[in-house]
Design an enzyme around this catalytic site. Structure first.
Site, PDB file in Angstrom:
ATOM      1  N   ASN A   8      37.143  41.012  40.920  1.00 32.67           N
ATOM      2  CA  ASN A   8      36.175  40.431  39.981  1.00 32.67           C
ATOM      3  C   ASN A   8      36.740  39.090  39.510  1.00 32.67           C
ATOM      4  O   ASN A   8      37.661  39.052  38.707  1.00 32.67           O
ATOM      5  CB  ASN A   8      35.983  41.400  38.812  1.00 32.67           C
ATOM      6  CG  ASN A   8      35.111  40.816  37.720  1.00 32.67           C
ATOM      7  OD1 ASN A   8      34.469  39.772  37.897  1.00 32.67           O
ATOM      8  ND2 ASN A   8      35.067  41.486  36.577  1.00 32.67           N
ATOM      9  N   LYS A  10      35.336  36.849  37.757  1.00 28.98           N
ATOM     10  CA  LYS A  10      34.846  36.386  36.437  1.00 28.98           C
ATOM     11  C   LYS A  10      34.468  34.909  36.527  1.00 28.98           C
ATOM     12  O   LYS A  10      33.939  34.479  37.552  1.00 28.98           O
ATOM     13  CB  LYS A  10      35.882  36.695  35.350  1.00 28.98           C
ATOM     14  CG  LYS A  10      36.314  38.167  35.387  1.00 28.98           C
ATOM     15  CD  LYS A  10      37.155  38.618  34.237  1.00 28.98           C
ATOM     16  CE  LYS A  10      37.528  40.085  34.427  1.00 28.98           C
ATOM     17  NZ  LYS A  10      38.276  40.653  33.331  1.00 28.98           N
ATOM     18  N   HIS A  93      29.882  45.955  32.666  1.00 28.68           N
ATOM     19  CA  HIS A  93      31.277  45.548  32.449  1.00 28.68           C
ATOM     20  C   HIS A  93      31.486  45.341  30.950  1.00 28.68           C
ATOM     21  O   HIS A  93      30.593  44.842  30.259  1.00 28.68           O
ATOM     22  CB  HIS A  93      31.579  44.247  33.215  1.00 28.68           C
ATOM     23  CG  HIS A  93      33.039  43.908  33.196  1.00 28.68           C
ATOM     24  ND1 HIS A  93      33.637  43.358  32.092  1.00 28.68           N
ATOM     25  CD2 HIS A  93      34.010  44.068  34.124  1.00 28.68           C
ATOM     26  CE1 HIS A  93      34.935  43.192  32.349  1.00 28.68           C
ATOM     27  NE2 HIS A  93      35.179  43.623  33.580  1.00 28.68           N
ATOM     28  N   GLU A  95      32.978  43.244  29.211  1.00 31.25           N
ATOM     29  CA  GLU A  95      32.770  41.883  28.689  1.00 31.25           C
ATOM     30  C   GLU A  95      31.277  41.602  28.524  1.00 31.25           C
ATOM     31  O   GLU A  95      30.869  40.905  27.594  1.00 31.25           O
ATOM     32  CB  GLU A  95      33.439  40.858  29.629  1.00 31.25           C
ATOM     33  CG  GLU A  95      34.961  40.893  29.485  1.00 31.25           C
ATOM     34  CD  GLU A  95      35.738  40.409  30.710  1.00 31.25           C
ATOM     35  OE1 GLU A  95      35.143  39.770  31.597  1.00 31.25           O
ATOM     36  OE2 GLU A  95      36.949  40.709  30.775  1.00 31.25           O
ATOM     37  N   GLU A 162      37.116  51.687  33.224  1.00 28.92           N
ATOM     38  CA  GLU A 162      37.937  50.560  32.791  1.00 28.92           C
ATOM     39  C   GLU A 162      38.179  50.649  31.287  1.00 28.92           C
ATOM     40  O   GLU A 162      37.324  50.251  30.491  1.00 28.92           O
ATOM     41  CB  GLU A 162      37.219  49.239  33.078  1.00 28.92           C
ATOM     42  CG  GLU A 162      36.983  48.974  34.539  1.00 28.92           C
ATOM     43  CD  GLU A 162      36.836  47.476  34.793  1.00 28.92           C
ATOM     44  OE1 GLU A 162      37.656  46.923  35.531  1.00 28.92           O
ATOM     45  OE2 GLU A 162      35.916  46.862  34.219  1.00 28.92           O
ATOM     46  N   GLY A 168      42.663  42.768  31.247  1.00 26.99           N
ATOM     47  CA  GLY A 168      43.198  41.429  31.008  1.00 26.99           C
ATOM     48  C   GLY A 168      44.341  41.399  30.008  1.00 26.99           C
ATOM     49  O   GLY A 168      44.747  40.338  29.549  1.00 26.99           O
ATOM     50  N   SER A 204      44.095  45.806  34.476  1.00 25.89           N
ATOM     51  CA  SER A 204      45.434  45.318  34.808  1.00 25.89           C
ATOM     52  C   SER A 204      46.038  45.963  36.058  1.00 25.89           C
ATOM     53  O   SER A 204      47.251  46.195  36.115  1.00 25.89           O
ATOM     54  CB  SER A 204      46.372  45.451  33.607  1.00 25.89           C
ATOM     55  OG  SER A 204      45.888  44.696  32.510  1.00 25.89           O
ATOM     56  N   GLY A 226      42.398  39.788  37.110  1.00 23.73           N
ATOM     57  CA  GLY A 226      43.454  38.789  37.261  1.00 23.73           C
ATOM     58  C   GLY A 226      44.139  38.790  38.622  1.00 23.73           C
ATOM     59  O   GLY A 226      44.299  37.733  39.254  1.00 23.73           O
TER      60      GLY A 226
HETATM   61  P1  PGA Z   1      41.997  42.817  34.872  1.00 24.33           P
HETATM   62  O1  PGA Z   1      40.392  42.890  34.795  1.00 24.33           O
HETATM   63  O2  PGA Z   1      42.378  43.363  36.209  1.00 24.33           O
HETATM   64  O3  PGA Z   1      42.319  41.354  34.710  1.00 24.33           O
HETATM   65  O4  PGA Z   1      42.506  43.670  33.759  1.00 24.33           O
HETATM   66  C1  PGA Z   1      39.708  44.013  35.259  1.00 24.33           C
HETATM   67  C2  PGA Z   1      38.221  43.839  35.063  1.00 24.33           C
HETATM   68  O5  PGA Z   1      37.806  43.219  34.077  1.00 24.33           O
HETATM   69  O6  PGA Z   1      37.420  44.315  35.890  1.00 24.33           O
END
Ligand code: PGA
Length: 242
Positions: A8, A10, A93, A95, A162, A168, A204, A226
């Site tokens: 992803n 983003k 998601h 976010e 998640e 993140g 993460s 990330g």
């Molecule tokens: P992250 O993000 O691997 O940076 O923690 C995961 C996600 O938001 O799907």
């Protein structure tokens, strides 16, 4: 079984950077590898049509409209994504839930529109730090899942667990936490659908923890933010899923 690895991106990368990544990634993937990538939406059609794109890279939208075609400025529908060569869409998601008002009901609508169009909805669920500390993580995630999935027709769906506190942040849920939640979600899903969807873990995930996470029962893959941005680390994740 091969794990599903979804990167992803983003709001990262330019179109040129995205194309370069695809060319380099194709050179490193092997026959049978499955890499799924969710780039920024404006790049999807171009990336999916790229002659350098091997069939091993499959394209995912980071979100999708809850509506069909009509007067919905700024939205893009599930069937438009399919027409661009997109195979799946993230829905719910954290976010999007937090910042753009994607409620459980909106998540269900988005999953419904996706299924109708033949797009795989990747339904994201997860508890906040407060909910985990209050001991209500299982209840919250079960609620999100039931609300999103209960009225959905048959069709291919994936689920991504998640934990919001692990996204993140560099904090990863421990294998025990992941195992307990995935086992619970598996049971909930078994009661809801005859075709139990794969359950991805996200939060993460990186090359240092992926092997351990992928060995947890009922972890069918990873949704990665990330660590999907750098070619080397993304390739290691795909390799760990072989
Ligand atoms: P992250 O993000 O691997 O940076 O923690 C995961 C996600 O938001 O799907």
């Amino acid at each position: 079984m091969r794990k599903l690895v979804v990167g992803n991106w983003k709001s990262h990368k330019s179109l040129a950077e995205a194309h370069d990544f695809v060319v380099a990634l194709n050179a490193l993937l092997q026959e049978g590898d499955e890499a799924w990538i969710a780039p920024p939406a404006p790049y999807l059609a171009s990336l999916a049509a790229s002659p350098q794109n091997a069939s091993t890279i499959r394209w995912v939208a980071q979100q999708v409209s809850a509506y069909g075609r009509g007067a919905h400025t700024g939205e893009f529908t599930a069937d438009m994504l399919v027409s661009c060569g997109v195979r799946a869409a993230l829905v719910g998601h954290s976010e999007r839930r937090e910042r753009y008002g994607e409620s459980d009901d909106v998540v269900r609508e988005k999953a419904m529109r996706s299924l109708e169009a033949g797009l795989i909805p990747i339904v994201c669920v997860g508890e906040t730090r407060e909910e985990r500390e209050a001991g209500s993580a299982f209840e919250r995630v079960e609620y999100q899942l039931k609300n999103a999935l209960s009225a959905l027709p048959k069709g291919e769906i994936w689920v991504a667990y998640e934990p919001v506190w692990a996204i993140g942040t560099g904090l990863t849920a421990t294998p025990d936490q992941v195992e307990a939640m995935h086992a619970h979600l598996h049971e909930v899903l078994r009661a809801l659908r005859s075709d139990v969807p794969p359950i991805l873990y996200g939060g993460s995930v990186n090359p240092a923890n992926v092997v351990e996470l992928f060995s947890v029962p009922h972890v069918d893959g990873g949704l990665v933010g990330g660590a999907s941005l750098e070619l080397e680390s993304f390739v290691q994740l795909v390799q760990a899923g072989r």
